[in-house]
Design a protein around this motif. Structure first.
Motif, mmCIF file in Angstrom:
data_model
loop_
_atom_site.group_PDB
_atom_site.id
_atom_site.type_symbol
_atom_site.label_atom_id
_atom_site.label_comp_id
_atom_site.label_asym_id
_atom_site.label_seq_id
_atom_site.Cartn_x
_atom_site.Cartn_y
_atom_site.Cartn_z
ATOM 1 N N UNK A 54 10.080 76.439 118.454
ATOM 2 C CA UNK A 54 10.106 74.976 118.404
ATOM 3 C C UNK A 54 11.517 74.477 118.066
ATOM 4 N N UNK A 55 12.144 75.096 117.059
ATOM 5 C CA UNK A 55 13.512 74.713 116.678
ATOM 6 C C UNK A 55 14.461 74.972 117.838
ATOM 7 N N UNK A 56 14.314 76.117 118.486
ATOM 8 C CA UNK A 56 15.160 76.445 119.631
ATOM 9 C C UNK A 56 15.013 75.397 120.739
ATOM 10 N N UNK A 57 13.776 75.025 121.029
ATOM 11 C CA UNK A 57 13.526 74.018 122.067
ATOM 12 C C UNK A 57 14.141 72.674 121.700
ATOM 13 N N UNK A 58 14.039 72.295 120.437
ATOM 14 C CA UNK A 58 14.641 71.038 119.991
ATOM 15 C C UNK A 58 16.159 71.075 120.151
ATOM 16 N N UNK A 59 16.770 72.187 119.754
ATOM 17 C CA UNK A 59 18.229 72.317 119.841
ATOM 18 C C UNK A 59 18.711 72.322 121.291
ATOM 19 N N UNK A 60 17.899 72.803 122.190
ATOM 20 C CA UNK A 60 18.263 72.831 123.613
ATOM 21 C C UNK A 60 17.942 71.519 124.310
ATOM 22 N N UNK A 61 17.207 70.647 123.614
ATOM 23 C CA UNK A 61 16.835 69.382 124.222
ATOM 24 C C UNK A 61 15.666 69.493 125.176
ATOM 25 N N UNK A 62 14.870 70.564 125.036
ATOM 26 C CA UNK A 62 13.728 70.773 125.926
ATOM 27 C C UNK A 62 12.686 69.666 125.772
ATOM 28 N N UNK A 63 12.595 69.105 124.573
ATOM 29 C CA UNK A 63 11.744 67.945 124.359
ATOM 30 C C UNK A 63 12.248 67.145 123.173
ATOM 31 N N UNK A 64 11.752 65.932 123.045
ATOM 32 C CA UNK A 64 12.237 65.018 122.018
ATOM 33 C C UNK A 64 11.696 65.335 120.627
ATOM 34 N N UNK A 65 12.295 64.696 119.649
ATOM 35 C CA UNK A 65 11.923 64.884 118.254
ATOM 36 C C UNK A 65 11.012 63.734 117.836
ATOM 37 N N UNK A 66 9.820 64.065 117.345
ATOM 38 C CA UNK A 66 8.900 63.046 116.855
ATOM 39 C C UNK A 66 9.403 62.435 115.551
ATOM 40 N N UNK A 67 8.863 61.277 115.188
ATOM 41 C CA UNK A 67 9.400 60.570 114.021
ATOM 42 C C UNK A 67 9.155 61.314 112.713
ATOM 43 N N UNK A 68 7.996 61.967 112.535
ATOM 44 C CA UNK A 68 7.753 62.718 111.295
ATOM 45 C C UNK A 68 8.685 63.926 111.213
ATOM 46 N N UNK A 69 8.829 64.613 112.337
ATOM 47 C CA UNK A 69 9.711 65.780 112.372
ATOM 48 C C UNK A 69 11.156 65.362 112.160
ATOM 49 N N UNK A 70 11.539 64.241 112.734
ATOM 50 C CA UNK A 70 12.896 63.709 112.558
ATOM 51 C C UNK A 70 13.151 63.423 111.077
ATOM 52 N N UNK A 71 12.180 62.852 110.389
ATOM 53 C CA UNK A 71 12.331 62.561 108.958
ATOM 54 C C UNK A 71 12.494 63.853 108.167
ATOM 55 N N UNK A 72 11.720 64.864 108.516
ATOM 56 C CA UNK A 72 11.842 66.143 107.818
ATOM 57 C C UNK A 72 13.231 66.751 108.026
ATOM 58 N N UNK A 73 13.738 66.692 109.235
ATOM 59 C CA UNK A 73 15.062 67.244 109.532
ATOM 60 C C UNK A 73 16.141 66.470 108.768
ATOM 61 N N UNK A 74 16.031 65.155 108.746
ATOM 62 C CA UNK A 74 17.017 64.342 108.035
ATOM 63 C C UNK A 74 17.033 64.662 106.543
ATOM 64 N N UNK A 75 15.881 64.990 105.991
ATOM 65 C CA UNK A 75 15.804 65.299 104.568
ATOM 66 C C UNK A 75 16.387 66.666 104.222
ATOM 67 N N UNK A 76 16.649 67.479 105.222
ATOM 68 C CA UNK A 76 17.268 68.782 104.952
ATOM 69 C C UNK A 76 18.714 68.650 104.483
ATOM 70 N N UNK A 77 19.339 67.522 104.770
ATOM 71 C CA UNK A 77 20.749 67.352 104.420
ATOM 72 C C UNK A 77 20.893 66.607 103.110
ATOM 73 N N UNK A 78 21.606 67.213 102.192
ATOM 74 C CA UNK A 78 21.972 66.564 100.932
ATOM 75 C C UNK A 78 23.496 66.561 100.852
ATOM 76 N N UNK A 79 24.129 65.438 100.493
ATOM 77 C CA UNK A 79 25.585 65.351 100.524
ATOM 78 C C UNK A 79 26.316 66.271 99.549
ATOM 79 N N UNK A 80 25.717 66.603 98.438
ATOM 80 C CA UNK A 80 26.408 67.445 97.455
ATOM 81 C C UNK A 80 25.988 68.904 97.645
#
Length: 75
Positions: free
Chosen positions: A31-57
């Motif tokens: 699934x991650x590989x497909x997302x990175x290749x652009x095989x299909x779009x990112x849903x809003x819940x999944x997008x929120x989870x991915x965004x939360x993986x990044x912390x500035x510090x």
């Protein structure tokens, strides 16, 4: 909007393999590989989870990532 390049950049910034990111997000490595290749779009819940993986510090990344991912899993 998160692009396939953004997903890969976030994963690499956090020094995660596709399998590790998939485990944290509760999906498969394919699934991650497909997302990175652009095989299909990112849903809003999944997008929120991915965004939360990044912390500035850097020293807070692991703790923030752990807390936020586990909070999302309870929804």
């Amino acid at each position: 909007m998160i692009t396939p390049k953004d997903i890969r950049a976030i994963r690499l910034r956090l020094h995660l393999t596709q399998a590790q990111m998939a485990e944290e997000l509760g999906c498969s490595r394919v699934h991650i590989s497909n997302l990175e290749r652009g095989a299909y779009g990112v849903g809003h819940k999944f997008r929120a989870q991915i965004q939360l993986l990044y912390a500035p510090e850097p020293e807070q990344k692991k703790m923030v990532r752990y807390m936020k991912i586990h909070l999302l899993m309870r929804l």
